[in-house]
Design a protein around this motif. Sequence first.
Motif, short mmCIF file in Angstrom:
data_model
loop_
_atom_site.label_atom_id
_atom_site.label_comp_id
_atom_site.label_asym_id
_atom_site.label_seq_id
_atom_site.Cartn_x
_atom_site.Cartn_y
_atom_site.Cartn_z
N PRO A 47 0.81 -1.22 0.00
CA PRO A 47 0.00 0.00 0.00
C PRO A 47 0.85 1.28 0.00
O PRO A 47 0.53 2.23 -0.71
N LYS A 48 1.94 1.30 0.76
CA LYS A 48 2.81 2.47 0.80
C LYS A 48 3.44 2.73 -0.57
O LYS A 48 3.50 3.88 -1.03
N ASP A 49 3.91 1.66 -1.23
CA ASP A 49 4.48 1.80 -2.58
C ASP A 49 3.43 2.35 -3.55
O ASP A 49 3.74 3.20 -4.39
N LEU A 50 2.20 1.87 -3.45
CA LEU A 50 1.13 2.33 -4.33
C LEU A 50 0.83 3.81 -4.07
O LEU A 50 0.64 4.58 -5.01
N LEU A 51 0.82 4.22 -2.81
CA LEU A 51 0.57 5.63 -2.46
C LEU A 51 1.63 6.53 -3.10
O LEU A 51 1.30 7.54 -3.72
N VAL A 52 2.88 6.15 -2.99
CA VAL A 52 3.98 6.93 -3.59
C VAL A 52 3.83 6.96 -5.11
O VAL A 52 3.98 8.02 -5.75
N LYS A 53 3.50 5.82 -5.70
CA LYS A 53 3.36 5.72 -7.16
C LYS A 53 2.23 6.62 -7.67
O LYS A 53 2.40 7.34 -8.66
N ILE A 54 1.10 6.59 -7.00
CA ILE A 54 -0.05 7.39 -7.44
C ILE A 54 0.22 8.89 -7.25
O ILE A 54 -0.15 9.70 -8.09
N ARG A 55 0.89 9.26 -6.17
CA ARG A 55 1.26 10.67 -5.99
C ARG A 55 2.16 11.13 -7.14
O ARG A 55 1.99 12.24 -7.66
N ASP A 56 3.11 10.30 -7.53
CA ASP A 56 3.99 10.64 -8.67
C ASP A 56 3.19 10.79 -9.96
O ASP A 56 3.45 11.69 -10.76
N ILE A 57 2.22 9.91 -10.16
CA ILE A 57 1.39 9.98 -11.36
C ILE A 57 0.58 11.28 -11.36
O ILE A 57 0.48 11.96 -12.39
N ILE A 58 0.00 11.65 -10.22
CA ILE A 58 -0.77 12.89 -10.13
C ILE A 58 0.11 14.10 -10.45
O ILE A 58 -0.29 15.01 -11.17
N ASN A 59 1.33 14.10 -9.94
CA ASN A 59 2.23 15.24 -10.13
C ASN A 59 2.86 15.30 -11.51
O ASN A 59 3.45 16.31 -11.87
N SER A 60 2.74 14.24 -12.30
CA SER A 60 3.38 14.23 -13.61
C SER A 60 2.40 14.08 -14.78
O SER A 60 2.81 14.08 -15.94
#
Length: 146
Positions: A47-60
């Motif tokens: 879940p933590k990895d997914l949270l980081v991944k989705i935040r990166d997707i939102i910011n890019s």
Amino acid sequence: MNIEEPLTSNVRPVTDSVLTIRIVKSFPYRNVKNYILTSANLKELTPKDLLVKIRDIINSTGALRPYRNVDYDTIKIYTKAHGTKSMNLVINMENDDSWVLVCENEAHKVDKKASLHDLGVENETELSLFNWEAYCAFKENPEEKW
């Protein structure tokens, strides 16, 4: 002759799953944007990895620019494939104890170390990404605005 076809959620392997991420910007105004995450390896992704991944997707991702001004700190299961859906179109307000997969809010820290697969996430599961404090405020007064 009765030939049953397998459910689409069971056809793909857990190492190549599709997840729908419901990015919730505002609960009262029902601002939600779905992002389809393909080729997710549920056996390795936490879940933590997914949270980081989705935040990166939102910011890019340009299409998600309006969703960048929220501090997303929580991922919760909205519904599992072929399961019942919540009557609330924005968030599933039930099962907070078991369906919140990760929450970085100091008042409600949750960081499940297991993989998404071990936590019951399957192919075609819908997950909600949101801010915990905004969720709590909405849960206390679930008034929808226009």
